[in-house]
Design a protein around this motif. Structure first.
Motif, PDB file in Angstrom:
ATOM      1  N   VAL A  10       0.836  -1.200   0.000  1.00 36.35           N
ATOM      2  CA  VAL A  10       0.000   0.000   0.000  1.00 36.35           C
ATOM      3  C   VAL A  10       0.876   1.258   0.000  1.00 36.35           C
ATOM      4  CG1 VAL A  10      -1.839   1.237   1.215  1.00 36.35           C
ATOM      5  CG2 VAL A  10      -1.883  -1.261   1.118  1.00 36.35           C
ATOM      6  N   GLU A  11       1.953   1.247   0.754  1.00 34.12           N
ATOM      7  CA  GLU A  11       2.882   2.383   0.767  1.00 34.12           C
ATOM      8  C   GLU A  11       3.487   2.612  -0.616  1.00 34.12           C
ATOM      9  OE1 GLU A  11       5.658   1.315   3.836  1.00 34.12           O
ATOM     10  OE2 GLU A  11       4.428   2.224   5.414  1.00 34.12           O
ATOM     11  N   PHE A  12       3.847   1.541  -1.294  1.00 36.12           N
ATOM     12  CA  PHE A  12       4.426   1.639  -2.633  1.00 36.12           C
ATOM     13  C   PHE A  12       3.418   2.251  -3.608  1.00 36.12           C
ATOM     14  CE2 PHE A  12       5.613  -0.232  -6.790  1.00 36.12           C
ATOM     15  CZ  PHE A  12       6.890   0.278  -6.899  1.00 36.12           C
ATOM     16  N   SER A  13       2.173   1.791  -3.532  1.00 34.79           N
ATOM     17  CA  SER A  13       1.124   2.335  -4.384  1.00 34.79           C
ATOM     18  C   SER A  13       0.922   3.824  -4.112  1.00 34.79           C
ATOM     19  CB  SER A  13      -0.183   1.571  -4.150  1.00 34.79           C
ATOM     20  OG  SER A  13      -1.210   2.084  -4.960  1.00 34.79           O
ATOM     21  N   ALA A  14       0.898   4.191  -2.837  1.00 31.46           N
ATOM     22  CA  ALA A  14       0.727   5.600  -2.465  1.00 31.46           C
ATOM     23  C   ALA A  14       1.908   6.446  -2.953  1.00 31.46           C
ATOM     24  CB  ALA A  14       0.568   5.728  -0.955  1.00 31.46           C
ATOM     25  N   ALA A  15       3.108   5.935  -2.793  1.00 26.03           N
ATOM     26  CA  ALA A  15       4.306   6.684  -3.198  1.00 26.03           C
ATOM     27  C   ALA A  15       4.324   6.943  -4.703  1.00 26.03           C
ATOM     28  CB  ALA A  15       5.562   5.927  -2.774  1.00 26.03           C
ATOM     29  N   LEU A  16       3.876   5.971  -5.467  1.00 31.83           N
ATOM     30  CA  LEU A  16       3.889   6.116  -6.923  1.00 31.83           C
ATOM     31  C   LEU A  16       2.728   6.923  -7.471  1.00 31.83           C
ATOM     32  CD1 LEU A  16       4.924   2.588  -8.234  1.00 31.83           C
ATOM     33  CD2 LEU A  16       6.280   4.671  -8.225  1.00 31.83           C
ATOM     34  N   ARG A  17       1.586   6.853  -6.802  1.00 33.40           N
ATOM     35  CA  ARG A  17       0.379   7.347  -7.434  1.00 33.40           C
ATOM     36  C   ARG A  17      -0.259   8.573  -6.789  1.00 33.40           C
ATOM     37  NH1 ARG A  17      -2.748   1.880  -7.830  1.00 33.40           N
ATOM     38  NH2 ARG A  17      -4.101   2.950  -9.273  1.00 33.40           N
ATOM     39  N   LEU A  18       0.125   8.916  -5.571  1.00 32.39           N
ATOM     40  CA  LEU A  18      -0.424  10.125  -4.963  1.00 32.39           C
ATOM     41  C   LEU A  18       0.397  11.332  -5.409  1.00 32.39           C
ATOM     42  CD1 LEU A  18      -1.270   8.954  -1.325  1.00 32.39           C
ATOM     43  CD2 LEU A  18      -2.860   9.448  -3.186  1.00 32.39           C
ATOM     44  N   ASP A  25       3.210  12.888   6.104  1.00 33.59           N
ATOM     45  CA  ASP A  25       2.247  12.644   7.183  1.00 33.59           C
ATOM     46  C   ASP A  25       0.852  12.373   6.639  1.00 33.59           C
ATOM     47  OD1 ASP A  25       4.178  12.916   9.139  1.00 33.59           O
ATOM     48  OD2 ASP A  25       3.723  15.034   9.525  1.00 33.59           O
ATOM     49  N   GLU A  26       0.461  13.127   5.615  1.00 31.40           N
ATOM     50  CA  GLU A  26      -0.855  12.910   4.998  1.00 31.40           C
ATOM     51  C   GLU A  26      -0.922  11.539   4.325  1.00 31.40           C
ATOM     52  OE1 GLU A  26      -2.285  17.402   3.808  1.00 31.40           O
ATOM     53  OE2 GLU A  26      -0.792  16.422   2.535  1.00 31.40           O
ATOM     54  N   LYS A  27       0.168  11.144   3.658  1.00 32.51           N
ATOM     55  CA  LYS A  27       0.208   9.820   3.030  1.00 32.51           C
ATOM     56  C   LYS A  27       0.110   8.718   4.083  1.00 32.51           C
ATOM     57  CE  LYS A  27       2.837  11.027  -1.089  1.00 32.51           C
ATOM     58  NZ  LYS A  27       4.071  10.871  -1.834  1.00 32.51           N
ATOM     59  N   THR A  28       0.858   8.870   5.156  1.00 31.58           N
ATOM     60  CA  THR A  28       0.828   7.873   6.227  1.00 31.58           C
ATOM     61  C   THR A  28      -0.560   7.785   6.828  1.00 31.58           C
ATOM     62  OG1 THR A  28       3.154   8.263   6.705  1.00 31.58           O
ATOM     63  CG2 THR A  28       1.857   7.207   8.434  1.00 31.58           C
ATOM     64  N   LYS A  29      -1.195   8.920   7.042  1.00 30.45           N
ATOM     65  CA  LYS A  29      -2.557   8.936   7.582  1.00 30.45           C
ATOM     66  C   LYS A  29      -3.514   8.229   6.636  1.00 30.45           C
ATOM     67  CE  LYS A  29      -6.261  11.976   9.077  1.00 30.45           C
ATOM     68  NZ  LYS A  29      -6.823  13.321   9.003  1.00 30.45           N
ATOM     69  N   ARG A  30      -3.413   8.523   5.350  1.00 39.42           N
ATOM     70  CA  ARG A  30      -4.292   7.893   4.348  1.00 39.42           C
ATOM     71  C   ARG A  30      -4.053   6.382   4.304  1.00 39.42           C
ATOM     72  NH1 ARG A  30      -8.961   7.314   2.340  1.00 39.42           N
ATOM     73  NH2 ARG A  30      -8.932   6.418   0.287  1.00 39.42           N
ATOM     74  N   ILE A  31      -2.816   5.963   4.334  1.00 35.75           N
ATOM     75  CA  ILE A  31      -2.486   4.533   4.321  1.00 35.75           C
ATOM     76  C   ILE A  31      -3.098   3.847   5.535  1.00 35.75           C
ATOM     77  CG2 ILE A  31      -0.581   2.878   4.585  1.00 35.75           C
ATOM     78  CD1 ILE A  31       1.078   4.943   2.852  1.00 35.75           C
ATOM     79  N   GLU A  62      -5.627   0.306  -4.428  1.00 32.62           N
ATOM     80  CA  GLU A  62      -6.425   1.194  -5.283  1.00 32.62           C
ATOM     81  C   GLU A  62      -7.100   2.285  -4.468  1.00 32.62           C
ATOM     82  OE1 GLU A  62      -6.305   1.176  -8.574  1.00 32.62           O
ATOM     83  OE2 GLU A  62      -4.896  -0.471  -8.378  1.00 32.62           O
ATOM     84  N   LEU A  63      -7.654   1.931  -3.315  1.00 40.29           N
ATOM     85  CA  LEU A  63      -8.360   2.917  -2.497  1.00 40.29           C
ATOM     86  C   LEU A  63      -7.446   4.025  -1.994  1.00 40.29           C
ATOM     87  CD1 LEU A  63     -10.752   0.739  -0.319  1.00 40.29           C
ATOM     88  CD2 LEU A  63     -11.383   2.344  -2.125  1.00 40.29           C
ATOM     89  N   VAL A  64      -6.188   3.709  -1.737  1.00 40.06           N
ATOM     90  CA  VAL A  64      -5.261   4.708  -1.188  1.00 40.06           C
ATOM     91  C   VAL A  64      -5.031   5.862  -2.162  1.00 40.06           C
ATOM     92  CG1 VAL A  64      -3.030   3.778  -1.947  1.00 40.06           C
ATOM     93  CG2 VAL A  64      -3.220   4.903   0.280  1.00 40.06           C
ATOM     94  N   THR A  65      -5.254   5.638  -3.433  1.00 41.75           N
ATOM     95  CA  THR A  65      -5.008   6.667  -4.442  1.00 41.75           C
ATOM     96  C   THR A  65      -6.086   7.734  -4.485  1.00 41.75           C
ATOM     97  OG1 THR A  65      -6.120   5.420  -6.180  1.00 41.75           O
ATOM     98  CG2 THR A  65      -3.753   5.043  -5.901  1.00 41.75           C
ATOM     99  N   GLU A  66      -7.254   7.444  -3.941  1.00 44.01           N
ATOM    100  CA  GLU A  66      -8.378   8.384  -3.903  1.00 44.01           C
ATOM    101  C   GLU A  66      -8.791   8.884  -5.283  1.00 44.01           C
ATOM    102  OE1 GLU A  66      -6.790  11.232  -0.935  1.00 44.01           O
ATOM    103  OE2 GLU A  66      -8.407  10.480   0.341  1.00 44.01           O
ATOM    104  N   HIS A  67      -8.738   8.029  -6.274  1.00 43.61           N
ATOM    105  CA  HIS A  67      -9.194   8.413  -7.601  1.00 43.61           C
ATOM    106  C   HIS A  67     -10.710   8.559  -7.605  1.00 43.61           C
ATOM    107  CE1 HIS A  67      -5.475   8.282  -9.787  1.00 43.61           C
ATOM    108  NE2 HIS A  67      -5.202   7.077  -9.324  1.00 43.61           N
ATOM    109  N   PRO A  68     -11.246   9.452  -8.424  1.00 39.78           N
ATOM    110  CA  PRO A  68     -12.694   9.639  -8.451  1.00 39.78           C
ATOM    111  C   PRO A  68     -13.438   8.432  -9.032  1.00 39.78           C
ATOM    112  CG  PRO A  68     -11.636  11.032 -10.089  1.00 39.78           C
ATOM    113  CD  PRO A  68     -10.547  10.390  -9.293  1.00 39.78           C
TER     114      PRO A  68
END
Length: 113
Positions: A10-18, A25-31, A62-68
């Motif tokens: 999930v961290e890898f997905s967030a790092a690449l796609r957010l 801190d916001e990424k960690t909170k979202r994860i 997928e959810l971590v990316t917050e895509h519409p």
């Protein structure tokens, strides 16, 4: 996916796609929110080996990316009833939910074709 932990996936997905504008801190909170929503927080340091855990990890990625718009192909296949309920509850709550079952084209071949 099987070589790293649920959290690392999930961290890898967030790092690449957010977006880069989101702070660490916001990424960690979202994860953490996504892991908790899918009841993965207790299993976050485990490498996904079962089909169910891999499926939930994939949905979390997928959810971590917050895509519409979020497309999931058979998100409940191989999941138990509790997990299916959790997945649909999370999708409904996330405002990303338009549940539509898209069936493959019905291809009929006749003997003369």
């Amino acid at each position: 996916m099987r070589t790293v932990t649920v959290r690392e996936n999930v961290e890898f997905s967030a790092a690449l796609r957010l977006p880069l504008s989101i702070t660490r801190d916001e990424k960690t909170k979202r994860i953490n929110e996504v892991l908790e929503l899918l009841h993965l927080n207790e299993e976050s340091n485990v490498k996904p080996s079962s089909k169910e855990l891999m499926k939930r990890t994939s949905i979390a990625m997928e959810l971590v990316t917050e895509h519409p718009i979020l497309f999931l192909d058979d998100p409940t296949t191989d999941l138990d009833l509790r997990t299916i309920t959790d997945v649909f509850w999370v999708l409904k709550r996330s405002d990303q939910c338009l549940m539509e079952k898209v069936a493959p084209w019905d291809v009929k071949m006749s003997a003369g074709a």
